[in-house]
Write a protein that holds these residues in place. Structure first.
Motif, PDB file in Angstrom:
ATOM      1  N   ASP A   1     -43.601 -41.899  -1.148  1.00 20.70           N
ATOM      2  CA  ASP A   1     -44.161 -40.654  -0.628  1.00 20.70           C
ATOM      3  C   ASP A   1     -45.034 -40.969   0.577  1.00 20.70           C
TER       4      ASP A   1
ATOM      5  N   HIS B   1     -43.426 -44.435  -5.827  1.00 20.93           N
ATOM      6  CA  HIS B   1     -43.418 -43.537  -6.984  1.00 20.93           C
ATOM      7  C   HIS B   1     -42.155 -43.778  -7.788  1.00 20.93           C
TER       8      HIS B   1
ATOM      9  N   HIS C   1     -38.960 -43.764  -5.125  1.00 17.69           N
ATOM     10  CA  HIS C   1     -39.044 -43.340  -3.728  1.00 17.69           C
ATOM     11  C   HIS C   1     -40.438 -43.657  -3.212  1.00 17.69           C
TER      12      HIS C   1
HETATM   13 MN    MN Z   1     -43.119 -38.595  -5.385  1.00 20.38          MN
END
Ligand code: MN
Length: 201
Positions: free
Chosen positions: A48, A40, A46
């Motif tokens: 997820d 993301h 990052h």
């Molecule tokens: Mn996210």
């Protein structure tokens, strides 16, 4: 918070007339529980990490992403439960919306709850018990990630932290940087840039 609806927080953060993300119904569970890791590219890139537990995707944001090296501990910050339909969401969350940025399905597969397989019945835990207990042990059967992973909560109260760690098993690969080696979508083969361009055209 509406305790009847596990996705209340998820929905309250989003305007579904503006974001292409799924609103989420109450779909039945698949035969084997699934996991998905979405890369993301929001304000900070990052990963997820999401595990299907009791009809929703329990979620952690892992800033540095998963590692195949058992000596590497990766911070995993719990985030709101997501709809099961989110498992194949790849696209762009528009500017100004919650989580704005590009989402890629980086890895996808099924998992086994290793704590449910303990010989000692006292030690056996289902996934919800494992979560409450602060120790989740899963065997991932993904396209990229395989083998045992542990999510462990350390500290308590405001100092509580979750860590994602590869277990020491035959699937461990201490020398490998899987994030560098396999950066693209497992679903479409696209890069983050290609996903964002395909939407903006
Ligand atoms: Mn996210």
């Amino acid at each position: 918070m509406d305790e009847e609806d596990p996705l209340a927080e998820y929905r309250s953060k989003r305007d579904f007339s503006k974001t292409p993300e799924p609103e989420g119904g109450r779909s039945g569970s698949l035969e084997k529980p699934i996991f998905v890791i979405q890369k993301h590219d929001a304000s900070n890139l990052h990963y997820d990490f999401r595990l299907e537990i009791e009809g929703v995707l329990k979620s952690w944001a892992v800033p540095k992403g998963p590692s195949t090296d058992p000596s590497t501990k990766r911070l995993a910050v719990p985030t709101e439960d997501h709809a099961l339909e989110y498992r194949d969401f790849e696209g762009v969350i528009p500017e100004g919306e919650y989580g704005a940025g590009t989402v890629m399905v980086w890895d996808y597969g099924t998992y086994r709850n290793l704590r449910a397989e303990k010989r000692d019945s006292e030690a056996r835990k289902d996934m919800t018990e494992s979560l409450n207990d602060g120790k989740v042990e899963v065997w991932l059967e993904g396209n990229k990630l395989e083998g045992g992973y542990v999510l462990i909560r350390t500290g308590s109260g405001e100092n509580a932290r979750w860590l994602l760690i590869k277990m020491k098993d035959e699937k461990a690969e201490p020398e490998r940087d899987i994030l560098e080696e396999e950066p693209a979508s497992v679903m479409t083969g696209k890069s983050l840039e290609e996903i964002s361009q395909s939407v903006n055209q």
